[in-house]
Every structure is written in C-alpha cells, then in structure tokens.
Design an enzyme around this catalytic site. Structure first.
Site, PDB file in Angstrom:
ATOM      1  N   ARG A   1      53.196 -63.440 -24.147  1.00 58.05           N
ATOM      2  CA  ARG A   1      53.603 -64.832 -24.344  1.00 58.05           C
ATOM      3  C   ARG A   1      54.777 -65.160 -23.425  1.00 58.05           C
ATOM      4  O   ARG A   1      55.884 -64.675 -23.636  1.00 58.05           O
ATOM      5  CB  ARG A   1      53.986 -65.092 -25.801  1.00 58.05           C
TER       6      ARG A   1
ATOM      7  N   ASP B   1      62.788 -65.433 -35.677  1.00 56.84           N
ATOM      8  CA  ASP B   1      62.917 -65.679 -34.244  1.00 56.84           C
ATOM      9  C   ASP B   1      63.478 -67.081 -34.035  1.00 56.84           C
ATOM     10  O   ASP B   1      63.963 -67.704 -34.975  1.00 56.84           O
ATOM     11  CB  ASP B   1      61.594 -65.448 -33.507  1.00 56.84           C
TER      12      ASP B   1
END
Length: 531
Positions: free
Chosen positions: A168, A452
């Site tokens: 990603r 996150d």
C-alpha cells in the site's frame, strides 16, 4: 535534435544505511518519469476534491453520478480474473513494511495476504521509507532475518507458506519532500509505487506472484483512472504484459462509496477487488459533512460499529458491486491485540472478533483483515466455515441488495450519542498515537487495539465536529474548545515522560481539532515535524 535526458530526482535527506540499493540511477529515472507524466494530473484531481467538498457543503447531499449511470446499468463488463496468488484472500494481515520483525512475522503469519503498508500504519520518515523498500526487497531475495534483544532469531518459512504481499503506497495527497524533481517534491504515492515496482515487479513474477497494490484514500473514479494510467505506463516501461499489476481499492471515503462500480471499471484490467475500511470512512463522512447540521454528528467512534444501518448499507453495496463485476470483496479490520496478562479481556474481545468475521463471511465477503498473527486462525475459522474448500464466494451475487443514496448517509439511524468518556478517549488516543507517529512509529498498540493514522483522524475530527456543533454530552456538559483543552492538558500530564514529542503531539492534536479552518489531513502538518 533529440531532447536531453531528464534528470533524476534530487535526494534531500541525510543518507540512510543501504539506501543506494534502493535509490539506483535507473530506479530514480523511473520515478522522475512517473512524476513528470502524472503529477500534473494528480494536482488537478486534488483541486477537484476541494470543488466536490464545496458542493457537498453547499447542498448537504451526495448521490450516484448521473453521467455514469449507463456504465452501472451495463451487465456485461467484468474485471480481469484474479491471478492464482490472489484467488484465495480469506485472511489478510496488515502492518508497516518498515519494521523488519513485523515483516517476517506477517509473511509467516498463515494469512493469505500481507498488506505491506507505506501509508496509515507507517510514519513516513526518510529512514522508514527506505527501510520499508529494503525489507521487501530482502524478503523476496530471502536474505531477511531479525534477532531480538533476548537472542531469539526470526526467519522466513518456506516460500509456499508465506503470505502474498500487497503493498500500500501513500495516498495522492501526500508528498515525499526528500525526493524532488525540477524543484518539486515527488508525490509519495509515485515514490512508493515507483521504487517498489522498479525493483520487484520482475522478481515477483519469477516467484509466481506479481506486483500487487492496495490503493488508499481514493475519492473518485477519475483518481482510479489515474492509477490505471500509471500501471499501463509502468508495465510498458518495464516491458511487462499489461495486466501484470493488480490493485485492490480501499473504499474508505464516502465519495468513493458512490462510485464503486466506476472505480472497478477504470481499473478493470488491473482490478482485484475493493475493501471496506471503517475508521477512514467515518473520518471522510465527518470531513465532507462537518457543517451539515446535527443530523451528521456522529456519536463516540467506538459506538459506530459495522452493524449500524448506514454502515451495513455501505458494506452490503460493496459486496454486491464486487461480485457483480467478478472482483473480491474484502472486509474490515480486527484491530484487537491479545493481552498476555488478562485472559478474560482476551476471550471477550475474541468473541467480538468471531462475531464480526462470521457476519462478514455470511454477508458474502471473500476475506477480511486482522492486525495481529494470533487473530489469523480466528478469522480463518470463520471464513472456512462458510467457504469450505472454495477460494471465494463471488458466485453469491447478492442481488437482494438495493442501496439508495440516502441510506449511505443516514446517520440519524444511530441510537448512540456523544459521551464524556468518548471525548476523553478521543483525546487520549489522539495524543498517544500522534506522539508515537512523531517518533517514527506508525502502528501503535493503544488500549489493546492496534491503531494507525486513521484512528487519529477520526478522533480529532470528532472533536472538531462536536465543538463546532455545540454537542451536549451525556453528562449535560457542552463540548467547547476550553473543555477539549482541559481534557488534553490532563491527558498530557498523565502520559508525558518529559520528551519533546508529547508536547508536540498535544499541541498538534489541539491545532487540528480546534482550528477554525479544518485541516484535510492531520498527517500534512504532522509531516512537517518529521525528520
């Protein structure tokens, strides 16, 4: 007369050990080519985001695009068949690629896929950017190990037991200021993609896999079209067949939820599926409807589960869309981190994970995310019970699903309300996460959950929304800037160990939660504080 060869990017950073293995002249030339060709379009699309947000603010509405109705109604088209390495995705583990031990553990976890993250779970220090590239390169060359302080050594299992990597890159909005071309920073997305693709695409093909990507923060099919053009260019540049690259798009913005079919169509030769990410999705709803009135005020973030009616509409539409077009539907995150001290906490949390994954498998999802290796067998058992020996359930077309534009933003179906405990939790998590991020750690265990950047985004956005909407908490207290500052000071005093990053984290949280002008992403001002 031929034009002069384009210069390679300028590296504006203190050298990192072994960076020359990543920043070769050839790799940098490729990144420069990507930058010159695609950054102008990236800039235009970021401007379109602002225009669309202004339109939503003006009307308080959003809908499925009329201009692409024929595409949605066309039953004929499908995305390309999945490559063998992505045929079965029943459990995917996530984690930053910059952590060497985590790289080994994720690959060894038993999950089918590892989302190797350069985005929300990674703090983009220059060292982390380079280290993440090196860790993946080393893993593919099987020259990666890690010895912990206690002497335990971690090494890779046999190749056939390893998770397939889906990398990603950063979102379109983030730049990599340590790489400049013609005086401008290269978009982080192109830097991450370019370096990874250049070094690993052919190597991955030789291993029987390929260069696979998760695409974050996509807001429209035009942004998906840009990614598709990047893939076409990259494959031509490297002399690889078209369709070698495969991409899964995170539907983590509310605007993308109205363009799922269009996004798959733009990427149809390179598409693998769509994923449902809760925290970023809620953050996007607040961002786009932050001034649309009390009907769009969300309660405590932990009270908004995937069973909320508007979240059910979003996830069921995702499954329906993916299977209609032959793509994988990947479910959301199980972020629980098992405690080694409290078995009762573990069992209660694991029961919630089982219920969540059982619901996803029953709804038709083909796989789902976990944040810790101990959750891999838990999630796998839930999907095994539904899938059996089948690699996926794309044959479940979910033609019973009919979702309206209004259902996707029907926040008034929530029964919960903002609470004082929720406000304090938002401050606690926000400060703790930002403090860690500023130290270069982007995946952080906070209160037994792996958090996150999306967590910090939803936390500070809720604070901003509650203050500006004049929300009254369950205690009868009105949310004001003064109240948020008071709670933030208490939490800073409780957590501060005397290091400068705690005060920086406190100040940054208050800035992005209380400034009159809402910051689109907290990682933009936070990035200015990184080395």
């Amino acid at each position: 007369m031929s034009a002069p060869a384009p210069s390679t990017p300028t590296v504006v950073a203190r050298p990192v050990e072994r960076q020359e293995e990543v920043l070769t002249d050839e790799a940098l030339a490729f990144v420069a080519a990507l930058h010159r060709r695609f950054t102008p379009r990236r800039d235009e699309l970021l401007a379109l985001r602002a225009e669309r947000r202004a339109e939503i603010a003006r009307t308080g509405r959003i809908g499925f695009p009329a201009a692409t109705a024929a595409l949605r109604e066309d039953p004929a088209w499908r995305v390309a068949p999945a490559p063998p390495a992505l045929e079965d995705r029943r459990v995917e583990i996530t984690g930053p690629a910059d952590d060497r031990k985590m790289t080994i553990n994720a690959l060894n976890s038993g999950a089918r896929v590892w989302l190797a993250d350069f985005e929300d779970a990674s703090s983009p220090t220059w060292e982390n950017v380079i280290r993440g590239q090196l860790n993946l390169k080393d893993a593919y060359e099987r020259r990666i190990d890690f010895t912990a302080s206690g002497g335990r050594t971690y090494a890779l299992r046999p190749a056939e037991e390893l998770a397939t990597v889906v990398m990603r890159p950063r979102g379109w909005h983030l730049d990599e200021r340590h790489l400049t071309v013609d005086g401008r920073p290269v978009p982080g997305a192109l830097a991450d993609f370019g370096l990874y693709f250049f070094h690993n695409a052919q190597r991955l093909l030789d291993l029987g896999k390929g260069p696979y990507f998760y695409l974050p923060k996509t807001e429209s099919h035009l942004e998906a079209r840009l990614w598709n053009d990047v893939f076409v260019f990259a494959q031509d540049y490297a002399g690889l067949p078209q369709g070698t690259v495969r991409a899964t798009v995170l539907i983590e913005t509310v605007t993308a939820a109205y363009e799922m079919e269009e996004i798959l169509y733009e990427l149809r030769d390179h598409a693998s599926g769509l994923n449902a990410g809760r925290w970023d999705y809620l953050f996007s709803i607040i961002k786009n409807f932050r001034d649309a009135g009390s009907g769009f005020v969300l309660p405590d973030r932990n009270a908004v589960t995937m069973t909320a009616p508007f979240m059910r509409a979003y996830t069921e539409l995702l499954v329906r869309t993916c299977h209609k077009r032959g793509a994988h539907a990947i479910g959301g995150m199980a972020a629980f981190i098992p405690s080694r001290r409290d078995p009762e906490v573990n069992e209660a949390a694991l029961e919630k994970v089982r219920a969540d994954k059982t619901r996803e498998a029953g709804d038709g999802f083909d796989g789902s995310w976990v944040a810790h290796p101990d959750l891999v067998p838990v999630a796998r058992a839930c999907f095994d019970a539904v899938l059996g020996d089948r690699p996926h359930q794309k044959d479940r077309l979910r033609e019973d699903i009919h979702v309206t534009a209004e259902q996707l933003i029907a926040l008034n179906t929530l029964g919960a309300r903002p609470t004082a405990a929720g406000l304090r939790n938002a401050v606690q998590v926000g400060i703790r996460y930002i403090e860690s991020w500023l130290r270069g750690i982007g995946a952080v265990a906070i209160f037994n959950l792996m958090e996150d950047a999306a967590t910090a985004e939803i936390s500070r956005s809720q604070l901003w929304q509650w203050v500006n909407a004049g929300v009254v908490l369950d205690t009868g207290e009105k949310v004001t800037a003064a109240l948020v500052r008071e709670v933030a000071q208490e939490e800073l005093a409780a957590a501060d160990d005397g290091s400068a990053t705690w005060r920086q984290a406190h100040d940054l949280l208050l800035k992005v939660a209380l400034d009159e002008e809402y910051a689109d992403f907290l990682t933009l001002p936070a990035y200015e504080l990184l080395d």
